[in-house]
Design a protein around this motif. Structure first.
Motif, mmCIF file in Angstrom:
data_model
loop_
_atom_site.group_PDB
_atom_site.id
_atom_site.type_symbol
_atom_site.label_atom_id
_atom_site.label_comp_id
_atom_site.label_asym_id
_atom_site.label_seq_id
_atom_site.Cartn_x
_atom_site.Cartn_y
_atom_site.Cartn_z
ATOM 1 N N SER A 79 -63.693 -15.059 92.895
ATOM 2 C CA SER A 79 -62.950 -15.098 91.629
ATOM 3 C C SER A 79 -61.803 -16.092 91.686
ATOM 4 O O SER A 79 -61.570 -16.849 90.727
ATOM 5 N N ILE A 80 -61.066 -16.105 92.791
ATOM 6 C CA ILE A 80 -59.936 -17.024 92.929
ATOM 7 C C ILE A 80 -60.431 -18.468 92.979
ATOM 8 O O ILE A 80 -59.850 -19.364 92.344
ATOM 9 N N SER A 81 -61.511 -18.709 93.717
ATOM 10 C CA SER A 81 -62.077 -20.060 93.782
ATOM 11 C C SER A 81 -62.527 -20.526 92.401
ATOM 12 O O SER A 81 -62.261 -21.660 91.990
ATOM 13 N N GLU A 82 -63.202 -19.637 91.680
ATOM 14 C CA GLU A 82 -63.713 -19.991 90.359
ATOM 15 C C GLU A 82 -62.574 -20.264 89.376
ATOM 16 O O GLU A 82 -62.670 -21.154 88.526
ATOM 17 N N TYR A 83 -61.491 -19.503 89.493
ATOM 18 C CA TYR A 83 -60.338 -19.717 88.618
ATOM 19 C C TYR A 83 -59.726 -21.100 88.870
ATOM 20 O O TYR A 83 -59.417 -21.848 87.928
ATOM 21 N N LEU A 84 -59.548 -21.437 90.152
ATOM 22 C CA LEU A 84 -58.976 -22.744 90.483
ATOM 23 C C LEU A 84 -59.903 -23.875 90.043
ATOM 24 O O LEU A 84 -59.439 -24.940 89.630
ATOM 25 N N LEU A 85 -61.206 -23.626 90.120
ATOM 26 C CA LEU A 85 -62.184 -24.645 89.737
ATOM 27 C C LEU A 85 -62.218 -24.870 88.232
ATOM 28 O O LEU A 85 -62.167 -26.017 87.764
ATOM 29 N N LYS A 86 -62.307 -23.778 87.463
ATOM 30 C CA LYS A 86 -62.571 -23.895 86.029
ATOM 31 C C LYS A 86 -61.331 -23.854 85.157
ATOM 32 O O LYS A 86 -61.277 -24.523 84.118
ATOM 33 N N ARG A 87 -60.343 -23.072 85.554
ATOM 34 C CA ARG A 87 -59.149 -22.917 84.713
ATOM 35 C C ARG A 87 -58.046 -23.888 85.130
ATOM 36 O O ARG A 87 -57.523 -24.640 84.305
ATOM 37 N N THR A 88 -57.681 -23.870 86.396
ATOM 38 C CA THR A 88 -56.597 -24.739 86.856
ATOM 39 C C THR A 88 -57.064 -26.175 87.034
ATOM 40 O O THR A 88 -56.335 -27.112 86.733
ATOM 41 N N ARG A 89 -58.281 -26.356 87.552
ATOM 42 C CA ARG A 89 -58.876 -27.673 87.765
ATOM 43 C C ARG A 89 -58.043 -28.530 88.717
ATOM 44 O O ARG A 89 -57.909 -29.741 88.532
ATOM 45 N N CYS A 90 -57.491 -27.897 89.733
ATOM 46 C CA CYS A 90 -56.694 -28.623 90.717
ATOM 47 C C CYS A 90 -57.569 -29.015 91.905
ATOM 48 O O CYS A 90 -58.688 -28.528 92.062
ATOM 49 N N PHE A 91 -57.057 -29.891 92.759
ATOM 50 C CA PHE A 91 -57.739 -30.225 93.999
ATOM 51 C C PHE A 91 -57.546 -29.068 94.977
ATOM 52 O O PHE A 91 -56.419 -28.637 95.226
ATOM 53 N N THR A 92 -58.641 -28.570 95.541
ATOM 54 C CA THR A 92 -58.580 -27.384 96.400
ATOM 55 C C THR A 92 -59.457 -27.569 97.626
ATOM 56 O O THR A 92 -60.609 -27.999 97.519
ATOM 57 N N LEU A 93 -58.907 -27.219 98.801
ATOM 58 C CA LEU A 93 -59.685 -27.096 100.021
ATOM 59 C C LEU A 93 -59.678 -25.628 100.409
ATOM 60 O O LEU A 93 -58.609 -25.028 100.560
ATOM 61 N N PHE A 94 -60.849 -25.044 100.563
ATOM 62 C CA PHE A 94 -60.975 -23.602 100.806
ATOM 63 C C PHE A 94 -61.849 -23.402 102.041
ATOM 64 O O PHE A 94 -63.058 -23.632 102.007
ATOM 65 N N ALA A 95 -61.253 -22.969 103.152
ATOM 66 C CA ALA A 95 -62.019 -22.658 104.364
ATOM 67 C C ALA A 95 -62.404 -21.186 104.331
ATOM 68 O O ALA A 95 -61.565 -20.325 104.053
ATOM 69 N N THR A 96 -63.672 -20.890 104.602
ATOM 70 C CA THR A 96 -64.132 -19.512 104.475
ATOM 71 C C THR A 96 -65.273 -19.208 105.435
ATOM 72 O O THR A 96 -65.995 -20.113 105.875
ATOM 73 N N HIS A 97 -65.422 -17.911 105.757
ATOM 74 C CA HIS A 97 -66.569 -17.429 106.521
ATOM 75 C C HIS A 97 -67.566 -16.713 105.611
ATOM 76 O O HIS A 97 -68.595 -16.218 106.093
ATOM 77 N N TYR A 98 -67.255 -16.612 104.327
ATOM 78 C CA TYR A 98 -68.187 -16.000 103.387
ATOM 79 C C TYR A 98 -69.268 -17.016 103.026
ATOM 80 O O TYR A 98 -69.062 -17.895 102.187
ATOM 81 N N HIS A 99 -70.432 -16.884 103.662
ATOM 82 C CA HIS A 99 -71.497 -17.846 103.405
ATOM 83 C C HIS A 99 -71.953 -17.819 101.954
ATOM 84 O O HIS A 99 -72.361 -18.849 101.395
ATOM 85 N N GLU A 100 -71.879 -16.632 101.326
ATOM 86 C CA GLU A 100 -72.315 -16.526 99.932
ATOM 87 C C GLU A 100 -71.455 -17.386 99.003
ATOM 88 O O GLU A 100 -71.899 -17.785 97.932
ATOM 89 N N LEU A 101 -70.227 -17.671 99.432
ATOM 90 C CA LEU A 101 -69.328 -18.451 98.590
ATOM 91 C C LEU A 101 -69.831 -19.883 98.405
ATOM 92 O O LEU A 101 -69.496 -20.543 97.417
ATOM 93 N N THR A 102 -70.644 -20.351 99.339
ATOM 94 C CA THR A 102 -71.151 -21.724 99.232
ATOM 95 C C THR A 102 -72.074 -21.905 98.030
ATOM 96 O O THR A 102 -72.350 -23.034 97.624
ATOM 97 N N GLN A 103 -72.546 -20.794 97.442
ATOM 98 C CA GLN A 103 -73.392 -20.899 96.256
ATOM 99 C C GLN A 103 -72.613 -21.362 95.028
ATOM 100 O O GLN A 103 -73.208 -21.659 93.985
ATOM 101 N N LEU A 104 -71.317 -21.446 95.157
ATOM 102 C CA LEU A 104 -70.507 -21.983 94.060
ATOM 103 C C LEU A 104 -70.839 -23.440 93.771
ATOM 104 O O LEU A 104 -70.459 -23.971 92.723
ATOM 105 N N ASP A 105 -71.515 -24.109 94.708
ATOM 106 C CA ASP A 105 -71.826 -25.517 94.483
ATOM 107 C C ASP A 105 -72.810 -25.719 93.332
ATOM 108 O O ASP A 105 -73.111 -26.847 92.955
ATOM 109 N N ARG A 106 -73.299 -24.602 92.767
ATOM 110 C CA ARG A 106 -74.108 -24.716 91.551
ATOM 111 C C ARG A 106 -73.251 -25.154 90.367
ATOM 112 O O ARG A 106 -73.769 -25.635 89.357
#
Length: 218
Positions: free
Chosen positions: A149-176
């Motif tokens: 949710s936080i990643s999606e908010y920064l991507l779609k609402r804030t639209r800022c440059f973000t680097l996000f390191a994570t161990h949640y492999h499912e999060l990589t599906q955001l590249d859709r």
């Protein structure tokens, strides 16, 4: 080298391009040969970079190096890179480390959420946000939901440059979604359980945690 800033009169102004970047503090240590890596963030194509890979593989160093380089560039200092072109940034926001404040009744998870709330409330489209893991202080299910949710908010609402390191492999599906780029730190594992960190950052997600391999190093 001396960084350059692009003008605000074209699409190139919405980008960060740093080639052959090094961490200004890590490479000063004795007996350390730092492996340079690149950053290419573009407003429309890759404003959110998800970085996956094993523990001790260099994720934290990689994302923090960009923060150090960006701050040095903004104040007019030289930066450790072979090429550095940036846009002007209004602020730099970071959520790193794992700590609590027991004397104030703040758990590790609450500390994460306080930092995340401050980032979501302050960041603008002209910000650089660095998040080194998120949601570790609670269940995997809830932690992943918060990280998504936080990643999606920064991507779609804030639209800022973000680097996000994570161990949640499912999060990589955001590249859709448009604007998301997956990168990973590389490692070489062999059948006997040994692992060698390569500290090179490549395109695409890492779908292995290598947790057992890293534990065997202790």
């Amino acid at each position: 080298m001396r960084p350059t800033f692009v003008n605000d009169d074209g699409t190139e102004s919405d980008s960060i391009r740093i080639i052959g970047a090094r961490h200004p503090c890590v490479e000063l240590q004795d007996d350390v040969e730092y492996i340079p890596n690149d950053y290419v963030l573009e407003r429309e194509g890759s404003r959110l970079m998800l970085v996956t890979g094993p523990n001790m593989g260099g994720k934290s160093t990689y994302i923090r190096a960009l923060g150090a380089i960006a701050v040095r560039a903004q104040v007019g200092a030289f930066v450790p890179a072979s090429e550095a072109r940036l846009c002007v940034l209004e602020m730099f926001l970071a959520r790193v480390g794992a700590s609590d404040a027991t004397q104030r009744g703040i758990s590790t998870f609450m500390a994460e959420m306080i930092d995340a709330s401050a980032i979501l409330g302050s960041a603008t489209s002209r910000s650089l946000v660095i998040i080194d893991e998120l949601g570790r202080g609670t269940s995997t299910f809830d932690g992943f939901g918060l990280a998504w949710s936080i990643s999606e908010y920064l991507l779609k609402r804030t639209r800022c440059f973000t680097l996000f390191a994570t161990h949640y492999h499912e999060l990589t599906q955001l590249d859709r979604e448009q604007g998301v780029l997956n990168r990973h730190v590389t490692a070489h594992a062999v059948e006997n359980g040994e692992i060698t960190m390569l500290y090179s950052v490549e395109d695409g997600p890492c779908l292995d945690s290598f947790g057992i391999h890293v534990a065997q190093l202790s």
